[in-house]
Design a protein around this motif. Structure first.
Motif, PDB file in Angstrom:
ATOM      1  N   PRO A  70       0.809  -1.232   0.000  1.00 45.11           N
ATOM      2  CA  PRO A  70       0.000   0.000   0.000  1.00 45.11           C
ATOM      3  C   PRO A  70       0.832   1.267   0.000  1.00 45.11           C
ATOM      4  O   PRO A  70       0.438   2.279  -0.603  1.00 45.11           O
ATOM      5  N   PHE A  71       1.998   1.247   0.668  1.00 46.62           N
ATOM      6  CA  PHE A  71       2.865   2.423   0.647  1.00 46.62           C
ATOM      7  C   PHE A  71       3.444   2.633  -0.753  1.00 46.62           C
ATOM      8  O   PHE A  71       3.610   3.762  -1.208  1.00 46.62           O
ATOM      9  N   ALA A  72       3.754   1.532  -1.441  1.00 44.02           N
ATOM     10  CA  ALA A  72       4.282   1.641  -2.798  1.00 44.02           C
ATOM     11  C   ALA A  72       3.250   2.260  -3.731  1.00 44.02           C
ATOM     12  O   ALA A  72       3.589   3.083  -4.597  1.00 44.02           O
ATOM     13  N   ARG A 115     -13.087   2.003   8.388  1.00 45.29           N
ATOM     14  CA  ARG A 115     -14.384   2.380   8.960  1.00 45.29           C
ATOM     15  C   ARG A 115     -15.560   1.937   8.085  1.00 45.29           C
ATOM     16  O   ARG A 115     -16.695   2.295   8.364  1.00 45.29           O
ATOM     17  N   THR A 116     -15.257   1.179   7.047  1.00 43.69           N
ATOM     18  CA  THR A 116     -16.307   0.710   6.137  1.00 43.69           C
ATOM     19  C   THR A 116     -16.412  -0.801   6.187  1.00 43.69           C
ATOM     20  O   THR A 116     -15.405  -1.502   6.337  1.00 43.69           O
ATOM     21  N   GLY A 117     -17.628  -1.296   6.025  1.00 37.95           N
ATOM     22  CA  GLY A 117     -17.836  -2.733   6.026  1.00 37.95           C
ATOM     23  C   GLY A 117     -17.192  -3.464   4.869  1.00 37.95           C
ATOM     24  O   GLY A 117     -16.590  -4.537   5.061  1.00 37.95           O
ATOM     25  N   PRO A 118     -17.274  -2.955   3.618  1.00 40.42           N
ATOM     26  CA  PRO A 118     -16.678  -3.681   2.492  1.00 40.42           C
ATOM     27  C   PRO A 118     -15.189  -3.965   2.658  1.00 40.42           C
ATOM     28  O   PRO A 118     -14.713  -5.019   2.228  1.00 40.42           O
ATOM     29  N   PHE A 119     -14.456  -3.048   3.299  1.00 43.61           N
ATOM     30  CA  PHE A 119     -13.020  -3.288   3.467  1.00 43.61           C
ATOM     31  C   PHE A 119     -12.768  -4.546   4.290  1.00 43.61           C
ATOM     32  O   PHE A 119     -11.948  -5.391   3.920  1.00 43.61           O
ATOM     33  N   TRP A 120     -13.471  -4.688   5.408  1.00 42.84           N
ATOM     34  CA  TRP A 120     -13.235  -5.847   6.271  1.00 42.84           C
ATOM     35  C   TRP A 120     -13.709  -7.139   5.620  1.00 42.84           C
ATOM     36  O   TRP A 120     -13.101  -8.205   5.809  1.00 42.84           O
ATOM     37  N   LEU A 121     -14.756  -7.053   4.830  1.00 40.92           N
ATOM     38  CA  LEU A 121     -15.209  -8.247   4.120  1.00 40.92           C
ATOM     39  C   LEU A 121     -14.198  -8.673   3.065  1.00 40.92           C
ATOM     40  O   LEU A 121     -13.860  -9.861   2.953  1.00 40.92           O
ATOM     41  N   GLN A 162     -15.657   0.304  -5.019  1.00 43.44           N
ATOM     42  CA  GLN A 162     -16.004   0.856  -3.717  1.00 43.44           C
ATOM     43  C   GLN A 162     -15.181   2.095  -3.357  1.00 43.44           C
ATOM     44  O   GLN A 162     -15.687   2.997  -2.690  1.00 43.44           O
ATOM     45  N   TYR A 163     -13.898   2.131  -3.780  1.00 40.88           N
ATOM     46  CA  TYR A 163     -12.996   3.155  -3.248  1.00 40.88           C
ATOM     47  C   TYR A 163     -12.401   4.068  -4.307  1.00 40.88           C
ATOM     48  O   TYR A 163     -11.545   4.896  -3.988  1.00 40.88           O
ATOM     49  N   GLY A 164     -12.825   3.938  -5.549  1.00 41.33           N
ATOM     50  CA  GLY A 164     -12.460   4.887  -6.578  1.00 41.33           C
ATOM     51  C   GLY A 164     -10.973   5.118  -6.703  1.00 41.33           C
ATOM     52  O   GLY A 164     -10.188   4.178  -6.862  1.00 41.33           O
ATOM     53  N   GLU A 165     -10.543   6.378  -6.636  1.00 44.36           N
ATOM     54  CA  GLU A 165      -9.145   6.727  -6.866  1.00 44.36           C
ATOM     55  C   GLU A 165      -8.206   6.193  -5.793  1.00 44.36           C
ATOM     56  O   GLU A 165      -6.998   6.141  -5.995  1.00 44.36           O
ATOM     57  N   ASP A 166      -8.740   5.802  -4.653  1.00 44.19           N
ATOM     58  CA  ASP A 166      -7.914   5.214  -3.599  1.00 44.19           C
ATOM     59  C   ASP A 166      -7.851   3.694  -3.701  1.00 44.19           C
ATOM     60  O   ASP A 166      -7.264   3.043  -2.829  1.00 44.19           O
ATOM     61  N   SER A 167      -8.422   3.122  -4.752  1.00 49.78           N
ATOM     62  CA  SER A 167      -8.595   1.668  -4.795  1.00 49.78           C
ATOM     63  C   SER A 167      -7.273   0.919  -4.816  1.00 49.78           C
ATOM     64  O   SER A 167      -7.157  -0.162  -4.222  1.00 49.78           O
ATOM     65  N   ILE A 187      -4.446   1.726  -3.384  1.00 48.65           N
ATOM     66  CA  ILE A 187      -3.897   1.685  -2.030  1.00 48.65           C
ATOM     67  C   ILE A 187      -4.729   0.760  -1.145  1.00 48.65           C
ATOM     68  O   ILE A 187      -4.185  -0.024  -0.354  1.00 48.65           O
ATOM     69  N   VAL A 188      -6.061   0.831  -1.280  1.00 46.39           N
ATOM     70  CA  VAL A 188      -6.914  -0.066  -0.493  1.00 46.39           C
ATOM     71  C   VAL A 188      -6.595  -1.517  -0.828  1.00 46.39           C
ATOM     72  O   VAL A 188      -6.478  -2.362   0.066  1.00 46.39           O
ATOM     73  N   PHE A 189      -6.417  -1.809  -2.128  1.00 46.61           N
ATOM     74  CA  PHE A 189      -6.080  -3.184  -2.483  1.00 46.61           C
ATOM     75  C   PHE A 189      -4.720  -3.580  -1.920  1.00 46.61           C
ATOM     76  O   PHE A 189      -4.500  -4.743  -1.569  1.00 46.61           O
TER      77      PHE A 189
END
Length: 455
Positions: free
Chosen positions: A98-100, A260-266, A382-387, A389-391
């Motif tokens: 994620p930092f990369a 803070r979102t449910g989809p992330f933990w799932l 779910q996370y658009g332009e941050d996807s 990093i979220v992945f």
């Protein structure tokens, strides 16, 4: 295809060589047939360079298992010390991702990937002169972990998000398969080098493989379609966004918001089970479990190689399916079928390879990382332009799940004298992952695609 142009034709831009042949006086000029050819969109060139880059980075992943015995023999280091270095590598691979992705947003894909390849090469070359186990931790664990983590699946996600609108899932599948392709290329080569010439030439080979890719990255990879005046493949032209500053801070902020979102933990929970049932379980414990049933180690290792072959096919096909079907349902099917196959595995163990075992291996190879394209698609949705990093954080959960089960699988084998309970438990976990995938919300989160607190 041929087109006709005349002196009054505006179909060709000045300077493209649209000269007209001479014609008799008083007559109209003869039509000049200019050949035209379909042009390859630059996005496919970028994807090809990314594919080769991931193969170069994957070369080191083929090496550690081949060097454990030579290092133990030459230096007398315990297998636990050597295994710790590999564990550091795996952990950093997941945590760095994620930092990369954030650093790529700040400094560009080209700079980050070129530096990562150089770091991998430095770690591989440095190991040639090591004399103490702590140096192994630095070269194999720290440097290679940071380098390969910077070229993890978040790199694939960043490339596809920027360069592709159409065929997004297909390209994701192809780039995901590049890691398996690299191991298929380098594993037999490095095994032969270690056997014939020793482990040091094998390390040098891996370092050279990483360095050879650096010029390709620097001269052919581009950070954004706008850098070359193009629109993404299948999309419309957009200006390149301003560099995002504070990459590390942004990675942490994205994690905090996504958490803070449910989809992330799932998604993270399901992907942790994915890592547990692949890298942590099959890659780590399949060979010793087969050996418990008196199957030769060479035969069991060959079955794992077959998994790598079908892994490529399954991942690319999964990317194609992701472009056409609901990603949640695809994940549910993948995890459910994987869990069912694990429940049958204890009955398939035997002293020799037989057709049902081959069928299991083929299926598991097709399903190995087929979960990646739909998981990336759901992150993007779910996370658009941050996807990306979220992945990267979701990928970190994959590595953590793998590490936990790799350890607990050995503990269970010591406690019960068999791996059967491990296979059954993993099958049940896959059923949980299937349910988690199905309940991910279909609609994007509010806030323009950014991770915000779920209602």
């Amino acid at each position: 295809m041929l087109v006709d142009v005349t002196q009054t034709s505006q179909s060709a831009a000045p300077g493209e060589g649209e000269r007209l042949p001479p014609s008799p006086a008083g007559k109209s000029p003869r039509p000049y047939r200019v050949p035209t050819f379909p042009r390859i969109h630059r996005a496919w060139i970028v994807a090809a360079v990314a594919f080769v880059t991931i193969i170069g980075g994957a070369a080191f992943n083929a090496l550690p298992g081949l060097l454990i015995d030579p290092l133990h023999t030459e230096f007398g280091w315990s297998r636990g010390e050597i295994g710790l270095a590999v564990s550091i590598d795996l952990a950093l691979y997941g945590i760095t991702a994620p930092f990369a992705a954030a650093l790529m947003d700040r400094f560009g894909i080209r700079r980050v990937v070129a530096l990562a390849l150089t770091v991998v090469a430095a770690g591989a070359l440095g190991s040639v002169w090591m004399t103490a186990s702590w140096q192994l931790m630095v070269y194999w664990g720290l440097l290679v972990g940071l380098g390969t983590g910077s070229m993890a699946m978040s790199f694939s996600a960043t490339v596809t998000n920027r360069w592709f609108v159409a065929r997004h899932g297909l390209v994701t599948g192809i780039l995901t398969a590049a890691g398996a392709s690299g191991q298929l290329v380098f594993l037999p080569l490095c095994a032969w080098i270690v056997r014939e010439h020793g482990w040091r030439p094998a390390s040098v080979t891996v370092a050279l493989a990483a360095l050879v890719v650096v010029p390709l990255v620097w001269f052919l990879l581009r950070d954004h379609p706008a850098d070359v005046g193009l629109a993404p493949y299948g999309g419309t032209y957009t200006e390149r966004p301003a560099p995002a500053r504070g990459g590390a801070g942004r990675a942490l902020r994205v994690l905090f918001d996504a958490a803070r979102t449910g989809p992330f933990w799932l998604l993270a929970g399901a992907f942790a089970i994915c890592g547990a049932s692949t890298n942590g379980l099959i890659r780590t414990h399949f060979v010793p479990s087969a050996h418990d049933h008196h199957m030769p180690v060479t035969a069991a290792a060959s079955l794992l190689a077959v998994i790598g072959v079908f892994d490529i096919v399954g991942t690319v096909f999964s990317g194609w399916l992701t472009d056409r079907f609901d990603s949640r349902r695809l994940l549910a099917v993948y995890y459910a079928l994987r869990g069912i196959s694990l429940l049958f595995l204890p009955m398939l163990m035997a002293p020799s390879v037989h057709p049902p075992m081959v069928l299991f291996i083929v299926f598991y190879g097709l399903d190995w990382v087929a979960t990646v394209p739909p998981t990336i698609a759901l992150c993007r949705e779910q996370y658009g332009e941050d996807s990306a990093i979220v992945f990267g954080w979701v990928l970190a959960s994959h590595q953590i799940g793998a590490a936990v089960v790799a350890f607990l699988g050995g503990v269970a084998r010591d406690a019960f004298g068999s791996y059967d309970v491990v296979w059954y438990a993993a099958g049940a976990l896959c059923a949980v992952a299937a349910l988690m995938s199905l309940v991910v919300r279909r609609t994007p989160l509010p806030g323009g695609g950014k991770a915000v607190a779920a209602a």
